[in-house]
Design a protein around this motif. Structure first.
Motif, PDB file in Angstrom:
ATOM      1  N   ALA A 489       0.810  -1.215   0.000  1.00  0.00           N
ATOM      2  CA  ALA A 489       0.000   0.000   0.000  1.00  0.00           C
ATOM      3  C   ALA A 489       0.844   1.266   0.000  1.00  0.00           C
ATOM      4  O   ALA A 489       0.306   2.367  -0.060  1.00  0.00           O
ATOM      5  CB  ALA A 489      -0.926   0.011   1.214  1.00  0.00           C
ATOM      6  N   GLY A 490       2.163   1.138   0.073  1.00  0.00           N
ATOM      7  CA  GLY A 490       3.046   2.289   0.007  1.00  0.00           C
ATOM      8  C   GLY A 490       3.497   2.837   1.332  1.00  0.00           C
ATOM      9  O   GLY A 490       4.103   3.904   1.386  1.00  0.00           O
ATOM     10  N   LEU A 491       3.215   2.132   2.434  1.00  0.00           N
ATOM     11  CA  LEU A 491       3.656   2.614   3.738  1.00  0.00           C
ATOM     12  C   LEU A 491       5.174   2.469   3.883  1.00  0.00           C
ATOM     13  O   LEU A 491       5.776   1.578   3.290  1.00  0.00           O
ATOM     14  CB  LEU A 491       2.964   1.842   4.851  1.00  0.00           C
ATOM     15  CG  LEU A 491       1.428   1.882   4.880  1.00  0.00           C
ATOM     16  CD1 LEU A 491       0.912   1.102   6.086  1.00  0.00           C
ATOM     17  CD2 LEU A 491       0.912   3.307   4.909  1.00  0.00           C
ATOM     18  N   ASP A 492       5.772   3.337   4.718  1.00  0.00           N
ATOM     19  CA  ASP A 492       7.203   3.205   4.969  1.00  0.00           C
ATOM     20  C   ASP A 492       7.442   2.176   6.074  1.00  0.00           C
ATOM     21  O   ASP A 492       6.509   1.644   6.681  1.00  0.00           O
ATOM     22  CB  ASP A 492       7.841   4.555   5.301  1.00  0.00           C
ATOM     23  CG  ASP A 492       7.311   5.194   6.587  1.00  0.00           C
ATOM     24  OD1 ASP A 492       6.869   4.456   7.496  1.00  0.00           O
ATOM     25  OD2 ASP A 492       7.348   6.434   6.683  1.00  0.00           O
ATOM     26  N   ALA A 493       8.730   1.895   6.336  1.00  0.00           N
ATOM     27  CA  ALA A 493       9.073   0.801   7.244  1.00  0.00           C
ATOM     28  C   ALA A 493       8.512   1.018   8.646  1.00  0.00           C
ATOM     29  O   ALA A 493       7.970   0.087   9.262  1.00  0.00           O
ATOM     30  CB  ALA A 493      10.588   0.628   7.288  1.00  0.00           C
ATOM     31  N   GLN A 494       8.639   2.225   9.182  1.00  0.00           N
ATOM     32  CA  GLN A 494       8.160   2.456  10.535  1.00  0.00           C
ATOM     33  C   GLN A 494       6.641   2.382  10.606  1.00  0.00           C
ATOM     34  O   GLN A 494       6.076   1.873  11.593  1.00  0.00           O
ATOM     35  CB  GLN A 494       8.653   3.802  11.062  1.00  0.00           C
ATOM     36  CG  GLN A 494       8.404   4.017  12.550  1.00  0.00           C
ATOM     37  CD  GLN A 494       8.986   2.907  13.423  1.00  0.00           C
ATOM     38  OE1 GLN A 494      10.133   2.495  13.248  1.00  0.00           O
ATOM     39  NE2 GLN A 494       8.184   2.388  14.352  1.00  0.00           N
ATOM     40  N   LEU A 553       7.431  -6.562  15.633  1.00  0.00           N
ATOM     41  CA  LEU A 553       7.846  -6.639  14.234  1.00  0.00           C
ATOM     42  C   LEU A 553       9.088  -5.789  13.996  1.00  0.00           C
ATOM     43  O   LEU A 553       9.169  -4.640  14.444  1.00  0.00           O
ATOM     44  CB  LEU A 553       6.698  -6.198  13.329  1.00  0.00           C
ATOM     45  CG  LEU A 553       6.876  -6.442  11.833  1.00  0.00           C
ATOM     46  CD1 LEU A 553       5.551  -6.873  11.194  1.00  0.00           C
ATOM     47  CD2 LEU A 553       7.395  -5.209  11.106  1.00  0.00           C
ATOM     48  N   GLN A 554      10.053  -6.372  13.270  1.00  0.00           N
ATOM     49  CA  GLN A 554      11.295  -5.680  12.921  1.00  0.00           C
ATOM     50  C   GLN A 554      11.480  -5.792  11.414  1.00  0.00           C
ATOM     51  O   GLN A 554      11.485  -6.896  10.865  1.00  0.00           O
ATOM     52  CB  GLN A 554      12.486  -6.316  13.651  1.00  0.00           C
ATOM     53  CG  GLN A 554      12.329  -6.422  15.153  1.00  0.00           C
ATOM     54  CD  GLN A 554      12.276  -5.082  15.851  1.00  0.00           C
ATOM     55  OE1 GLN A 554      12.893  -4.112  15.417  1.00  0.00           O
ATOM     56  NE2 GLN A 554      11.520  -5.007  16.951  1.00  0.00           N
ATOM     57  N   ALA A 567      14.601   1.731   8.562  1.00  0.00           N
ATOM     58  CA  ALA A 567      14.275   0.629   9.462  1.00  0.00           C
ATOM     59  C   ALA A 567      12.966   0.921  10.160  1.00  0.00           C
ATOM     60  O   ALA A 567      12.643   2.073  10.459  1.00  0.00           O
ATOM     61  CB  ALA A 567      15.384   0.438  10.498  1.00  0.00           C
ATOM     62  N   GLY A 568      12.226  -0.132  10.442  1.00  0.00           N
ATOM     63  CA  GLY A 568      11.023  -0.040  11.250  1.00  0.00           C
ATOM     64  C   GLY A 568      11.135  -0.979  12.426  1.00  0.00           C
ATOM     65  O   GLY A 568      11.238  -2.194  12.243  1.00  0.00           O
ATOM     66  N   SER A 569      11.165  -0.422  13.638  1.00  0.00           N
ATOM     67  CA  SER A 569      11.230  -1.226  14.857  1.00  0.00           C
ATOM     68  C   SER A 569       9.932  -1.019  15.629  1.00  0.00           C
ATOM     69  O   SER A 569       9.512   0.114  15.858  1.00  0.00           O
ATOM     70  CB  SER A 569      12.437  -0.817  15.701  1.00  0.00           C
ATOM     71  OG  SER A 569      12.599  -1.682  16.803  1.00  0.00           O
ATOM     72  N   ASP A 570       9.318  -2.093  16.011  1.00  0.00           N
ATOM     73  CA  ASP A 570       7.961  -2.051  16.558  1.00  0.00           C
ATOM     74  C   ASP A 570       7.856  -1.086  17.738  1.00  0.00           C
ATOM     75  O   ASP A 570       8.564  -1.244  18.742  1.00  0.00           O
ATOM     76  CB  ASP A 570       7.554  -3.452  17.002  1.00  0.00           C
ATOM     77  CG  ASP A 570       6.060  -3.643  17.041  1.00  0.00           C
ATOM     78  OD1 ASP A 570       5.370  -2.734  17.542  1.00  0.00           O
ATOM     79  OD2 ASP A 570       5.582  -4.684  16.565  1.00  0.00           O
ATOM     80  N   PRO A 571       6.984  -0.091  17.666  1.00  0.00           N
ATOM     81  CA  PRO A 571       6.835   0.853  18.777  1.00  0.00           C
ATOM     82  C   PRO A 571       6.229   0.215  20.020  1.00  0.00           C
ATOM     83  O   PRO A 571       6.256   0.821  21.104  1.00  0.00           O
ATOM     84  CB  PRO A 571       5.919   1.931  18.202  1.00  0.00           C
ATOM     85  CG  PRO A 571       5.151   1.247  17.120  1.00  0.00           C
ATOM     86  CD  PRO A 571       6.097   0.248  16.529  1.00  0.00           C
ATOM     87  N   ARG A 572       5.695  -0.992  19.890  1.00  0.00           N
ATOM     88  CA  ARG A 572       5.157  -1.694  21.056  1.00  0.00           C
ATOM     89  C   ARG A 572       6.268  -2.146  22.006  1.00  0.00           C
ATOM     90  O   ARG A 572       5.992  -2.541  23.135  1.00  0.00           O
ATOM     91  CB  ARG A 572       4.357  -2.908  20.587  1.00  0.00           C
ATOM     92  CG  ARG A 572       3.151  -2.562  19.714  1.00  0.00           C
ATOM     93  CD  ARG A 572       2.712  -3.785  18.910  1.00  0.00           C
ATOM     94  NE  ARG A 572       1.558  -3.520  18.058  1.00  0.00           N
ATOM     95  CZ  ARG A 572       1.630  -2.927  16.867  1.00  0.00           C
ATOM     96  NH1 ARG A 572       2.802  -2.502  16.393  1.00  0.00           N
ATOM     97  NH2 ARG A 572       0.540  -2.735  16.142  1.00  0.00           N
ATOM     98  N   ASN A 573       7.508  -2.145  21.516  1.00  0.00           N
ATOM     99  CA  ASN A 573       8.656  -2.646  22.280  1.00  0.00           C
ATOM    100  C   ASN A 573       9.635  -1.507  22.525  1.00  0.00           C
ATOM    101  O   ASN A 573      10.392  -1.143  21.629  1.00  0.00           O
ATOM    102  CB  ASN A 573       9.337  -3.775  21.509  1.00  0.00           C
ATOM    103  CG  ASN A 573      10.648  -4.195  22.137  1.00  0.00           C
ATOM    104  OD1 ASN A 573      10.796  -4.191  23.356  1.00  0.00           O
ATOM    105  ND2 ASN A 573      11.613  -4.550  21.302  1.00  0.00           N
ATOM    106  N   PRO A 574       9.686  -0.932  23.721  1.00  0.00           N
ATOM    107  CA  PRO A 574      10.502   0.260  23.938  1.00  0.00           C
ATOM    108  C   PRO A 574      12.001   0.030  23.887  1.00  0.00           C
ATOM    109  O   PRO A 574      12.755   0.992  23.757  1.00  0.00           O
ATOM    110  CB  PRO A 574      10.072   0.735  25.337  1.00  0.00           C
ATOM    111  CG  PRO A 574       9.504  -0.469  25.999  1.00  0.00           C
ATOM    112  CD  PRO A 574       8.889  -1.277  24.906  1.00  0.00           C
TER     113      PRO A 574
END
Length: 590
Positions: A489-494, A553-554, A567-574
């Motif tokens: 859908a075109g979303l970025d990694a984060q 999710l990473q 990079a996208g690192s799951d914001p659920r994990n601080p």
């Protein structure tokens, strides 16, 4: 009972690229006249910043993505005992940029010779849940140490000892206990404190670990040093092997020296298929993830998801999930022990046949898809994604199964053993800890690998490259599915890492979702279609429960048109970390 319609009955449906109607605006990249052959630097995303930093440390020392994977994996084994470790296993999806070779390193645990179905039944013939998830009988023979040796020896540039050095240092010097680790221990304390070796690691003067404590593991450092010095034999034989055997025996279990020495890593051909403009490369059996992804995505490409309402789109995605998990239950297992109809299950024709059974406005009751025979993993697991400056890629997903695995640490090793035996169909038709069932294809046998949901995945459409994966037990596959749809859908990694999540696994016949995933109108519309929903705080809806947030999710992304990494690192994990290091830039201090 109703069976699936023949796939030959349906012609292919037209489709168009998907953008979610209610998602943020799609991120588009202009097509460049020339695509970059190599990235601008390297990018790593993992569930702990110390692991991400260790990977970049090894890259700066002259290593490649495969050396960095050894460093990241081993550090996660030190700092995330709640999720993974040397006493567990995993899958490592590799792409070698120079040769174009792609392979799946299967380091899944195996059943010991004692791991036969009757060992897990009580006197009445029912599944003994305590034995299947706690203590020595719950543990399969670990695969992760063999994988680290295999990756270093066959794909890395640096000595194994150099790549393991950050993990040894952190195990010896310690790291701060974080909230998730302390909470997880509290939930498993009764089991873990049954075993002297576990108490020695996790209790300080009789007190359980608490957030902010410096968590040191000198015995684990010693085990890692023997692995670094002696490779495979340094874990599966010698001092560590003897300590593992003694610890299992003292706790009432039965492992043999042959069980340990006979463990082997297996390289497998990944599952590959096309979805719209993307080439998807993903995990093969004994992971169920790749086949399930192929089925779900090829079902969904028959619709223009962009044109649908949130409820209609969710309905179709759930129906695809339902059918893929039904097939998972009956057909999938260890390919070295059972015949899997992989070509059929991953074919477009089969997906078209499944699509024909989906009513556009009505939920399909799961029991109508039962076929024959009739039937009577959130914070667990971890994932990391790597792309290096040469374009090599690694997606690694590793686990000890449930929180803190079996709870058993054999004395003198620092190694927390997994409880992966519960991932077998120990009693046909009886759900495991994640609520999924299995039959003969996934029955235990000595040396057999249990079915997994771990799904490290690559996406490539020529001008974009993605590595993606997550923990989450049986929800792993559907979280990766939603991530793929997000990238499409075109979303970025984060943004992909932050997407809200929902899940359906055939049985129980209920949609689970994170808090805030659906608005009230979408919930009402889904219920009107006949779907049952299990939402946080809704105890009346049935199912195995739904937590407020899932997974970790990473993901990493390389835009070859602009030659940028993200990079996208799951914001659920601080404590997670995604880090790009450009060529010539300094690395964050370890």
């Amino acid at each position: 009972m109703k069976l699936f319609a023949s796939p030959l009955l349906l012609c292919a449906l037209a489709f168009t690229p998907t953008v979610w109607a209610d998602s943020p605006a799609a991120v588009t990249t202009p097509v460049a006249t020339a695509l970059a052959a190599k990235p601008e630097g390297a990018v790593i995303a993992s569930a702990h910043h110390l692991a991400t930093e260790a990977g970049h440390e090894i890259l700066a020392a002259g290593g490649n993505a495969f050396d960095a994977a050894v460093a990241v994996s081993s550090v996660l084994s030190v700092v995330e005992p709640i999720s993974s470790g040397l006493g567990g296993g995993g899958f490592f999806l590799l792409h070698d940029a120079a040769s174009g070779k792609q392979t799946l390193v299967d380091a899944r645990e195996t059943a010991p010779a004692s791991g036969v179905p009757t060992a897990y039944l009580d006197k009445d013939g029912n599944l003994d849940r305590d034995r299947s998830v706690n203590g020595p009988w719950a543990a399969g023979i670990p695969g992760l140490p063999a994988a680290l040796v295999h990756l270093s020896r066959n794909y890395g540039k640096l000595p194994l000892a150099r790549s393991l050095a950050p993990a040894i240092r952190i195990a010896r010097d310690g790291f701060p206990v974080y909230g998730r680790m302390a909470r997880g221990y509290a939930s498993r304390a009764e089991v873990m404190e049954r075993y002297p070796g576990t108490r020695e690691v996790f209790l300080r003067n009789g007190r359980a670990i608490a957030e902010g404590d410096n968590f040191i593991q000198p015995e684990l450092a010693g085990t890692l040093e023997r692995l670094a010095s002696d490779g495979f034999d340094g874990f599966y034989k010698g001092r560590t092997g003897r300590l593992l055997l003694a610890g299992v025996k003292d706790a009432g279990g039965v492992w043999t020296a042959a069980d340990l020495a006979g463990y082997t890593v297996v390289e497998r051909e990944p599952v590959r298929f096309g979805y719209r403009d993307w080439q998807i490369t993903t995990a093969a059996p004994p992971s169920s993830g790749g086949i399930a992804l192929a089925s779900m995505l090829q079902i969904l490409e028959g619709w223009d998801l962009q044109a649908l309402s949130p409820a209609q789109r969710t309905h179709l995605v759930v129906e695809a999930m339902r059918r893929a998990y039904r097939d998972r239950t009956f057909f999938l297992g260890d390919p070295d022990f059972v015949q899997i109809p992989q070509r059929t299950l991953t074919s477009h024709d089969y997906a078209q046949g499944l699509r024909a059974t989906i009513h556009p406005d009505k939920a399909t009751p799961s029991d109508s898809l039962s076929g024959n025979p009739t039937p009577l993993e959130d914070e667990e697991t971890t994932h990391f994604s790597i792309i290096d400056a040469d374009g090599n890629r690694v997606g690694g997903t590793q686990t000890v199964n449930l929180l803190y695995g079996s709870g058993l640490v054999p004395k003198g090793t620092g190694v927390l053993l997994n409880n992966e035996m519960d991932d077998f169909a120990l009693k046909p038709g009886t759900p495991n800890a994640f609520g999924v069932m299995g039959y003969e294809a996934n029955a235990p046998a000595p040396g057999k690998r249990m079915l997994s949901s771990m799904t490290p995945t690559f996406m490539d459409n020529g001008h974009e490259v993605v590595v993606i994966g997550t923990p989450g037990g049986s929800r792993i596959i559907t979280m990766v599915l939603l991530g793929i749809l997000g990238y499409d859908a075109g979303l970025d990694a984060q943004a992909v890492a932050a997407l809200p999540r929902y899940h359906h696994q055939w049985y129980p016949d209920v949609i689970e979702a994170e808090a805030g995933t659906f608005d009230a109108a979408t919930v009402s519309a889904l219920q009107a279609m006949g779907h049952a929903l299990k939402l946080p705080g809704d105890e009346a809806a049935g199912g195995r429960g739904s937590s407020h947030v899932w997974g970790n999710l990473q993901t990493v992304h390389w835009d070859r048109a602009s030659n940028t990494l993200s990079a996208g690192s799951d914001p659920r994990n601080p404590v997670g970390s995604g880090q790009v290091v450009k060529a010539g830039e300094p690395v964050s201090p370890p």
